[in-house]
Design a protein around this motif. Sequence first.
Motif, PDB file in Angstrom:
ATOM      1  N   ASP A   1      37.624  34.536  41.762  1.00  0.00           N
ATOM      2  CA  ASP A   1      36.930  33.520  40.980  1.00  0.00           C
ATOM      3  C   ASP A   1      36.024  32.707  41.902  1.00  0.00           C
ATOM      4  O   ASP A   1      36.436  32.296  42.986  1.00  0.00           O
ATOM      5  CB  ASP A   1      37.936  32.600  40.286  1.00  0.00           C
ATOM      6  N   ALA A   2      34.802  32.468  41.458  1.00  0.00           N
ATOM      7  CA  ALA A   2      33.827  31.832  42.348  1.00  0.00           C
ATOM      8  C   ALA A   2      33.009  30.794  41.613  1.00  0.00           C
ATOM      9  O   ALA A   2      32.849  30.843  40.393  1.00  0.00           O
ATOM     10  CB  ALA A   2      32.904  32.888  42.955  1.00  0.00           C
ATOM     11  N   HIS A   3      32.509  29.822  42.373  1.00  0.00           N
ATOM     12  CA  HIS A   3      31.517  28.895  41.853  1.00  0.00           C
ATOM     13  C   HIS A   3      30.481  28.656  42.946  1.00  0.00           C
ATOM     14  O   HIS A   3      30.750  28.834  44.131  1.00  0.00           O
ATOM     15  CB  HIS A   3      32.148  27.575  41.389  1.00  0.00           C
ATOM     16  N   THR A   4      29.281  28.283  42.504  1.00  0.00           N
ATOM     17  CA  THR A   4      28.166  28.097  43.421  1.00  0.00           C
ATOM     18  C   THR A   4      27.637  26.681  43.290  1.00  0.00           C
ATOM     19  O   THR A   4      27.359  26.207  42.187  1.00  0.00           O
ATOM     20  CB  THR A   4      27.041  29.098  43.122  1.00  0.00           C
ATOM     21  N   ASP A   5      27.516  26.003  44.432  1.00  0.00           N
ATOM     22  CA  ASP A   5      27.066  24.614  44.465  1.00  0.00           C
ATOM     23  C   ASP A   5      25.771  24.492  45.244  1.00  0.00           C
ATOM     24  O   ASP A   5      25.447  25.317  46.099  1.00  0.00           O
ATOM     25  CB  ASP A   5      28.143  23.731  45.105  1.00  0.00           C
ATOM     26  N   PHE A   6      25.043  23.407  44.947  1.00  0.00           N
ATOM     27  CA  PHE A   6      23.729  23.178  45.539  1.00  0.00           C
ATOM     28  C   PHE A   6      23.716  21.840  46.278  1.00  0.00           C
ATOM     29  O   PHE A   6      24.082  20.807  45.717  1.00  0.00           O
ATOM     30  CB  PHE A   6      22.656  23.164  44.448  1.00  0.00           C
ATOM     31  N   TYR A   7      23.269  21.868  47.530  1.00  0.00           N
ATOM     32  CA  TYR A   7      23.227  20.676  48.374  1.00  0.00           C
ATOM     33  C   TYR A   7      21.875  20.533  49.043  1.00  0.00           C
ATOM     34  O   TYR A   7      21.190  21.519  49.299  1.00  0.00           O
ATOM     35  CB  TYR A   7      24.306  20.749  49.467  1.00  0.00           C
TER      36      TYR A   7
ATOM     37  N   ALA B   1      31.028  30.249  51.540  1.00  0.00           N
ATOM     38  CA  ALA B   1      29.950  30.888  52.293  1.00  0.00           C
ATOM     39  C   ALA B   1      28.623  30.199  52.014  1.00  0.00           C
ATOM     40  O   ALA B   1      28.250  29.983  50.858  1.00  0.00           O
ATOM     41  CB  ALA B   1      29.860  32.368  51.925  1.00  0.00           C
ATOM     42  N   VAL B   2      27.913  29.872  53.077  1.00  0.00           N
ATOM     43  CA  VAL B   2      26.588  29.262  52.960  1.00  0.00           C
ATOM     44  C   VAL B   2      25.551  30.381  52.922  1.00  0.00           C
ATOM     45  O   VAL B   2      25.467  31.196  53.853  1.00  0.00           O
ATOM     46  CB  VAL B   2      26.302  28.316  54.131  1.00  0.00           C
ATOM     47  N   GLY B   3      24.782  30.455  51.843  1.00  0.00           N
ATOM     48  CA  GLY B   3      23.824  31.535  51.672  1.00  0.00           C
ATOM     49  C   GLY B   3      22.588  31.383  52.537  1.00  0.00           C
ATOM     50  O   GLY B   3      22.270  30.299  53.038  1.00  0.00           O
TER      51      GLY B   3
ATOM     52  N   VAL C   1      32.975  20.254  48.813  1.00  0.00           N
ATOM     53  CA  VAL C   1      32.567  19.482  47.999  1.00  0.00           C
ATOM     54  C   VAL C   1      32.271  20.511  47.147  1.00  0.00           C
ATOM     55  O   VAL C   1      31.788  21.456  47.487  1.00  0.00           O
ATOM     56  CB  VAL C   1      31.441  18.709  48.062  1.00  0.00           C
ATOM     57  N   GLY C   2      32.403  21.727  46.674  1.00  0.00           N
ATOM     58  CA  GLY C   2      32.245  23.047  46.914  1.00  0.00           C
ATOM     59  C   GLY C   2      32.485  23.534  48.113  1.00  0.00           C
ATOM     60  O   GLY C   2      33.402  24.129  48.147  1.00  0.00           O
ATOM     61  N   LEU C   3      31.418  23.057  49.619  1.00  0.00           N
ATOM     62  CA  LEU C   3      32.508  22.789  50.505  1.00  0.00           C
ATOM     63  C   LEU C   3      32.807  21.421  50.073  1.00  0.00           C
ATOM     64  O   LEU C   3      33.754  21.097  49.819  1.00  0.00           O
ATOM     65  CB  LEU C   3      32.117  22.878  51.938  1.00  0.00           C
ATOM     66  N   ALA C   4      31.613  20.476  49.356  1.00  0.00           N
ATOM     67  CA  ALA C   4      32.199  19.502  48.536  1.00  0.00           C
ATOM     68  C   ALA C   4      32.143  20.317  47.387  1.00  0.00           C
ATOM     69  O   ALA C   4      31.063  20.488  46.977  1.00  0.00           O
ATOM     70  CB  ALA C   4      31.742  18.385  47.923  1.00  0.00           C
ATOM     71  N   ILE C   5      33.134  20.580  46.923  1.00  0.00           N
ATOM     72  CA  ILE C   5      34.049  21.135  46.161  1.00  0.00           C
ATOM     73  C   ILE C   5      34.310  20.097  45.116  1.00  0.00           C
ATOM     74  O   ILE C   5      35.194  19.705  44.898  1.00  0.00           O
ATOM     75  CB  ILE C   5      35.204  21.492  47.012  1.00  0.00           C
ATOM     76  N   GLY C   6      33.827  19.515  44.150  1.00  0.00           N
ATOM     77  CA  GLY C   6      33.668  18.194  43.815  1.00  0.00           C
ATOM     78  C   GLY C   6      34.578  17.291  43.059  1.00  0.00           C
ATOM     79  O   GLY C   6      35.033  17.621  42.151  1.00  0.00           O
ATOM     80  N   GLY C   7      35.010  16.222  43.090  1.00  0.00           N
ATOM     81  CA  GLY C   7      35.958  15.323  42.661  1.00  0.00           C
ATOM     82  C   GLY C   7      35.937  15.012  41.251  1.00  0.00           C
ATOM     83  O   GLY C   7      35.862  15.665  40.519  1.00  0.00           O
TER      84      GLY C   7
ATOM     85  N   THR D   1      28.630  29.240  48.048  1.00  0.00           N
ATOM     86  CA  THR D   1      29.488  29.917  47.073  1.00  0.00           C
ATOM     87  C   THR D   1      30.923  29.893  47.568  1.00  0.00           C
ATOM     88  O   THR D   1      31.217  30.311  48.695  1.00  0.00           O
ATOM     89  CB  THR D   1      29.034  31.364  46.858  1.00  0.00           C
ATOM     90  N   THR D   2      31.816  29.373  46.737  1.00  0.00           N
ATOM     91  CA  THR D   2      33.237  29.279  47.066  1.00  0.00           C
ATOM     92  C   THR D   2      34.019  30.193  46.144  1.00  0.00           C
ATOM     93  O   THR D   2      33.859  30.133  44.925  1.00  0.00           O
ATOM     94  CB  THR D   2      33.735  27.829  46.910  1.00  0.00           C
ATOM     95  N   SER D   3      34.861  31.042  46.715  1.00  0.00           N
ATOM     96  CA  SER D   3      35.684  31.956  45.931  1.00  0.00           C
ATOM     97  C   SER D   3      37.131  31.844  46.389  1.00  0.00           C
ATOM     98  O   SER D   3      37.415  31.497  47.536  1.00  0.00           O
ATOM     99  CB  SER D   3      35.194  33.401  46.077  1.00  0.00           C
ATOM    100  N   SER D   4      38.058  32.141  45.482  1.00  0.00           N
ATOM    101  CA  SER D   4      39.475  32.061  45.832  1.00  0.00           C
ATOM    102  C   SER D   4      40.284  32.930  44.888  1.00  0.00           C
ATOM    103  O   SER D   4      39.850  33.235  43.772  1.00  0.00           O
ATOM    104  CB  SER D   4      39.989  30.618  45.757  1.00  0.00           C
TER     105      SER D   4
END
Length: 222
Positions: A111-117, A86-88, A15-21, A103-106
């Motif tokens: 390139d990375a982005h950081t999401d909050f859950y 990666a979950v911090g 999702v980030g891992l929800a990675i988001g839609g 934080t998801t990188s590829s």
Amino acid sequence: MSARGVRRVVAGALVGLAIGGGVTGCGSASEPSPPSGVDELVIPTPSPDPQDFVSGIDNTWLPLSPGTVLRYDVNGPGGTVTARAAVGDGTQVVAGVETTVVTTSSGPEGDAHTDFYAQDRAGNVWWFGRAGEWEAGVDGALAGLAMPAVPREGDGFRLGLLDGVVEDWAEVVTVDGRLDTLAAFHDHLVVLAVASDLDPGHVQQRFYARGLGLVYVEDADE
């Protein structure tokens, strides 16, 4: 732990891992949805109460334990790259709520982005934003649902909402999905159809395995 076989970049909130839609019942992008059938929650939520949330995330379908790293093979026009989520160990306060940082990188450039859950007391996981793009409580942004505590077929919900930035929706397609390409997780998967009002007609299917989280993403455009 690792999960191989994701098609397309891990999409947006993890999702980030929800990675988001799409998803049915989109309605107006500027108004919170009424109780959606997901345990009468108001999604997205205009005013999260910090007392409604717990430390850590142990949702069956989207567990985010500190130190967890998930790796994905991402197939695209330029070939296959590896994405890493990666979950911090630390947390970030967003809209007054202590959130888990992912934080998801590829790609070769990293390139990375950081999401909050954050997880509420009932076990639902909420997406509170993405660093540098939107955060719940800032400029009218609203936290949405990343994964219900008990997904049910037909449940529909916002993943997050900030007009013109994130207008993503999800619908539970099945709670007993199969994925023959991943033998270890070939059945009993929760499958979400995810779409955005900002990209009409583009639909993703996201497959979640019990105790692991997101294991596969594929396009399912209308």
